[in-house]
Scaffold this motif. Structure first.
Motif, short mmCIF file in Angstrom:
data_model
loop_
_atom_site.label_atom_id
_atom_site.label_comp_id
_atom_site.label_asym_id
_atom_site.label_seq_id
_atom_site.Cartn_x
_atom_site.Cartn_y
_atom_site.Cartn_z
N ALA A 3 -82.93 -88.44 7.32
CA ALA A 3 -84.13 -87.52 6.89
C ALA A 3 -83.72 -86.80 5.50
CB ALA A 3 -84.69 -86.66 7.76
N SER A 11 -80.47 -89.55 11.12
CA SER A 11 -81.63 -88.87 11.07
C SER A 11 -81.65 -87.47 10.63
CB SER A 11 -82.38 -89.17 12.51
OG SER A 11 -83.60 -88.82 12.43
N ILE A 56 -88.38 -92.72 9.72
CA ILE A 56 -88.08 -92.79 8.44
C ILE A 56 -87.99 -94.12 7.71
CG2 ILE A 56 -86.30 -91.43 6.70
CD1 ILE A 56 -85.17 -89.95 9.23
#
Length: 269
Positions: free
Chosen positions: A163, A137, A264
């Motif tokens: 991300a 992430s 995501i």
């Protein structure tokens, strides 16, 4: 027979006592058992003037694997995976500034490049020159930024639901946070914990009621700082995604994604 009964029931009674009277000690014991199972131990190194806590485990003679946690997480989240990783690597999992036991200084810059630079300083302080680097992430975004900014400083890159990339489809998180009035990843209260866990985990595990105040105490205590960090990286995600810089990654890269990720979207792959 009486002695046998005592030996059988004493541990159970002790656990029940900790659960109802000393839940903080029970959580601490669970954390210790997870670290022991993972074959890692907590260490600390001073980077500049800032102490960095981290987990270190596995054979020191094996290749170094550094794993970077995501938003709202900490170094101990890697203990779930560590039993398999420490078989073949020396595993290092730090707490990033702003999270876990690291510095919670709200005046620090929390943009991804700053976190990547601090991670580089941390690894330099440990004398680690070219590790295998992975992250989940937000941590994957930092790892990706690290690979772009320090191309000769790592061996491989592993990205897990990272991300930093805009995919073709918006995630549920992007939709919920789009108006900038609501942060789905910060706890509003202890009662909000079940909602948050159901949002970030596809098959959430039930957290016993007595343990919730202990497990979520850190997230509630630092709620304002977490909210600040979230919007810093949310704005950066919108304004400066790394889509156009992916060609700068020169090391072998493994990408892992969960198809049910609400934070995501899998189209980012």
């Amino acid at each position: 027979m009486r002695i046998l009964l005592v030996l059988v029931f004493a541990p159970l009674i002790a656990l029940l006592l900790m659960y109802f009277v000393f839940p903080d000690r029970l959580v601490a014991m669970m954390r210790w058992l997870m670290r022991r199972r993972a074959r890692v131990e907590r260490k600390r190194v001073v980077v500049g003037a800032r102490p960095w806590p981290y987990l270190d485990g596995g054979d020191p003679s094996k290749p170094v694997l550094v794993m970077v946690h995501g938003f709202g997480a900490d170094k101990d989240h890697w203990t779930f995976y560590a039993p398999w990783l420490t078989k073949d690597y020396r595993l290092i999992a730090p707490d990033l500034p702003g999270f876990g036991e690291n510095d919670r200084d709200g005046e620090l810059p929390f943009d991804v490049a700053s976190q990547a630079a601090r991670l580089k300083a941390f690894l330099d302080a440990l004398g680690i020159e070219r590790p295998h680097l992975g992250g989940n992430s937000m941590g994957g975004w930092i790892a990706l930024r690290y690979a772009i900014d320090y191309p000769g400083a790592l061996r491989t890159l592993t990205l897990m639901n990272n991300a930093g990339i805009l995919g073709a489809d918006e995630s549920e998180l992007q939709k919920l946070a789009g108006d900038r009035d609501y942060n789905p990843l910060v706890l509003a209260s202890l009662e909000d914990a079940d909602r948050l866990i159901a949002f970030v985990v596809h098959k959430p595990t039930r957290v016993p009621a007595r343990l919730k105040p202990v497990i979520y105490a850190d997230a509630l205590k630092h709620r304002d700082l977490l909210d600040k960090i979230f919007w810093v990286i949310a704005d950066e995600m919108e304004q400066k995604p790394l889509n156009d810089e992916l060609g700068k990654v020169t090391v072998p890269t493994l990408i892992i994604w969960g198809r049910h990720d609400k934070l995501i979207d899998v189209s980012c792959v």
